[in-house]
Enzyme design. Structure first.
Site, PDB file in Angstrom:
ATOM      1  N   CYS A  91     -56.402 -67.683  23.287  1.00 33.09           N
ATOM      2  CA  CYS A  91     -56.644 -67.980  21.873  1.00 33.09           C
ATOM      3  C   CYS A  91     -57.785 -68.993  21.726  1.00 33.09           C
ATOM      4  CB  CYS A  91     -55.380 -68.535  21.226  1.00 33.09           C
ATOM      5  SG  CYS A  91     -55.578 -68.871  19.446  1.00 33.09           S
ATOM      6  N   ARG A  93     -44.121 -67.663  14.655  1.00 31.35           N
ATOM      7  CA  ARG A  93     -44.798 -66.494  14.084  1.00 31.35           C
ATOM      8  C   ARG A  93     -46.129 -66.267  14.808  1.00 31.35           C
ATOM      9  NH1 ARG A  93     -45.785 -70.631  10.392  1.00 31.35           N
ATOM     10  NH2 ARG A  93     -47.979 -70.936   9.815  1.00 31.35           N
ATOM     11  N   ASP A 147     -53.479 -43.497  56.826  1.00 24.96           N
ATOM     12  CA  ASP A 147     -53.710 -44.782  57.474  1.00 24.96           C
ATOM     13  C   ASP A 147     -53.782 -45.857  56.390  1.00 24.96           C
ATOM     14  OD1 ASP A 147     -54.424 -46.905  59.053  1.00 24.96           O
ATOM     15  OD2 ASP A 147     -56.511 -46.272  59.316  1.00 24.96           O
ATOM     16  N   CYS A 158     -55.705 -64.888  17.033  1.00 27.53           N
ATOM     17  CA  CYS A 158     -55.801 -64.187  18.322  1.00 27.53           C
ATOM     18  C   CYS A 158     -54.903 -62.953  18.403  1.00 27.53           C
ATOM     19  CB  CYS A 158     -55.468 -65.137  19.476  1.00 27.53           C
ATOM     20  SG  CYS A 158     -53.717 -65.596  19.614  1.00 27.53           S
ATOM     21  N   CYS A 210     -49.213 -67.823  20.494  1.00 30.47           N
ATOM     22  CA  CYS A 210     -50.540 -67.266  20.760  1.00 30.47           C
ATOM     23  C   CYS A 210     -50.593 -66.637  22.145  1.00 30.47           C
ATOM     24  CB  CYS A 210     -51.608 -68.360  20.704  1.00 30.47           C
ATOM     25  SG  CYS A 210     -51.685 -69.299  19.163  1.00 30.47           S
ATOM     26  N   CYS A 219     -49.947 -65.734  15.777  1.00 28.85           N
ATOM     27  CA  CYS A 219     -51.228 -66.305  15.373  1.00 28.85           C
ATOM     28  C   CYS A 219     -52.087 -65.229  14.708  1.00 28.85           C
ATOM     29  CB  CYS A 219     -51.941 -66.867  16.599  1.00 28.85           C
ATOM     30  SG  CYS A 219     -53.612 -67.477  16.287  1.00 28.85           S
ATOM     31  N   THR A 268     -46.946 -76.374  14.720  1.00 27.85           N
ATOM     32  CA  THR A 268     -47.463 -75.390  13.766  1.00 27.85           C
ATOM     33  C   THR A 268     -46.520 -74.214  13.554  1.00 27.85           C
ATOM     34  OG1 THR A 268     -48.627 -74.125  15.481  1.00 27.85           O
ATOM     35  CG2 THR A 268     -49.827 -75.953  14.446  1.00 27.85           C
TER      36      THR A 268
END
Length: 481
Positions: free
Chosen positions: A56, A81, A458, A86, A52, A83, A48
């Site tokens: 996502c 590129r 401590d 998301c 992401c 998404c 694609t």
């Protein structure tokens, strides 16, 4: 699978040698949409051309089509590129940059503060004490992207925020985001978001069914959602800020659970006023875009070029890039701390919006800090309620505060995001009037060190690298060592 299982730096490429176990762990995080790892790594889908965040909500891609990247900039540099579903550029920053004290961690903190935009790669290298070539080589080898690419990814995110929340002209947004030219701005937005700047603005208006934003920055400020991962104990953070608030510079108003913190900011190009809402914890607030939650904020800036810097300083102040899963897992294994961690999951260790300001305040105390503001603070051109001044710069306090202000003003003590923490501590200890406990407080808050143990406390080594958080748990339970 814990928060530490899939932290490695290799990027999977077909035909290359890679860590199969780490790759499988990352793929499992993607398959289960595990929001714990948002910002810790990114995945891209070769079929694609999109990258992401791990959480996502889209259909999980086939294993053979997935590549992993340590940074969004590395994914963008490989031609992927962002998404649109998301929005991986909106994730919290990696907690590694707060933990790590090496040159890569320091460089990432400086890039986040906008140093590359203001001073270029040469300025970044000078601050780190390395050559520009060395910085380029180390960042590229470990993160898959050099300082210019990392800054470019940050500019794209800043531009998206301004496009979608203000009515500033596109040309002004280009330069306000740090781009050198409108052409560079347009090319970057197309490469990262697969649309034009005007298309990006129009898309959000359509999805929200809103009218065109008013020209310029809204009087109420730029609205922001400051994302964090995992649970967030906002009440404890706001309690601390309310106790420490310096009149004229800060204020906390509203009832517990619904308070608003407001303060003035001195920024590289101008000034700002910020408001951050506490809002009670509500699991229903989580969304596909903000699965871990967020703090609502509004920024009023005299110069929009300061947006990136202002946001990063707020993230440090509210400790929004922390990894609460890793912290709680380590500290929760200790018998002494286990019930405290169970009672306050996601407890944060607040930092400082202005490191030099915090150092002075740690030395002189709240009452004297308020006197210094009245006597030496710069008055705002337009006061906003009880916010009337900027905290005075060290150069204005050399006669009243003395050696610490002098050391800050002449650069012998550096507390900027890229400062070497050990060097800064040594320089602070050499300043007359500063004891070990004050220096430890400055290191924890001003330098954002998550692993500070005050002298004589401590605090066992088994709590490392989260001793700062352990002390916050003890203080919250009124069991300060």
């Amino acid at each position: 699978m814990t928060g530490q299982d899939i932290r490695y730096d290799a990027t999977y490429d077909k035909g290359a040698t890679y860590d199969k176990g780490a790759y499988d762990s990352r793929y499992e995080a993607v398959r289960s949409r595990d929001a714990r790892f948002d910002g810790e790594f990114f995945f891209a889908v070769e079929t694609t051309g999109i990258y992401c965040r791990p959480s996502c909500p889209a259909v999980t891609p086939k294993r053979r089509n997935v590549r992993f990247f340590t940074t969004a900039a590395a994914a963008q540099g490989s031609g992927f590129r962002a998404c649109r579903r998301c929005r991986p550029d909106a994730v919290p920053g990696s907690a590694d940059w707060n933990v790590r004290a090496d040159v890569v961690g320091r460089a990432m903190r400086l890039i986040g503060d906008g140093v590359v935009d203001r001073e270029g790669v040469a300025g970044l290298a000078v601050r780190l004490g390395y050559s520009a070539r060395q910085v380029q080589r180390q960042l590229t080898a470990e993160l898959g992207a050099g300082p210019v690419a990392l800054a470019r990814a940050q500019r794209a995110h800043t531009a998206r925020v301004l496009l979608q929340t203000t009515g500033l002209p596109v040309t002004e947004i280009a330069f306000a985001s740090g781009f050198a030219s409108v052409r560079q701005f347009n090319d970057t937005i197309r490469a990262v978001y697969a649309t034009t700047p005007t298309g990006l603005r129009a898309a959000v208006r359509t999805s929200r069914r809103t009218a065109t934003p008013a020209a310029g920055i809204p009087a109420a400020g730029i609205p922001l959602r400051l994302a964090h991962r995992g649970p967030y104990r906002a009440g404890t953070v706001f309690d601390l800020l309310e106790r420490e608030a310096v009149a004229g510079v800060e204020e906390v108003s509203g009832p517990v659970g619904g308070r608003t913190y407001r303060r003035t900011l001195r920024l590289p190009h101008g000034t700002g006023i910020v408001a951050v809402d506490e809002r009670p914890g509500d699991p229903g607030r989580a969304t596909a875009l903000h699965p871990g939650g967020w703090l609502d904020a509004r920024l009023r800036l005299t110069d929009p070029r300061d947006l990136t810097t202002a946001v990063q300083r707020l993230r440090r102040l509210f400790d929004l890039d922390a990894d609460p899963y890793a912290v709680d897992e380590r500290l929760g294994a200790d018998p002494r701390l286990a019930p405290l961690v169970a009672a306050r999951p996601g407890l944060r260790a607040p930092g400082a919006a202005d490191p030099e300001e915090y150092a002075v305040r740690a030395l002189v105390g709240r009452a004297e800090a308020e006197r210094l503001v009245r006597a030496h603070g710069k008055a705002l051109d337009a006061p906003c309620g009880t916010l009337t001044h900027l905290f005075p710069e060290p150069a204005a306090l050399t006669e009243t505060v003395g050696p610490l202000a002098v050391a800050l003003a002449d650069g012998r003590v550096r507390l900027d995001p890229g400062a070497d923490r050990d060097d800064a501590e040594a320089a602070l200890l050499a300043v007359p009037g500063l004891d070990g406990r004050t220096v430890a407080a400055i290191r924890a808050r001003a330098l954002g060190d998550p692993d500070v143990a005050p002298p004589g406390a401590d605090v066992p080594d088994t709590w490392r690298p989260w001793r700062t958080y352990a002390l916050h748990h003890l203080r919250a339970a009124e069991e300060t060592p």
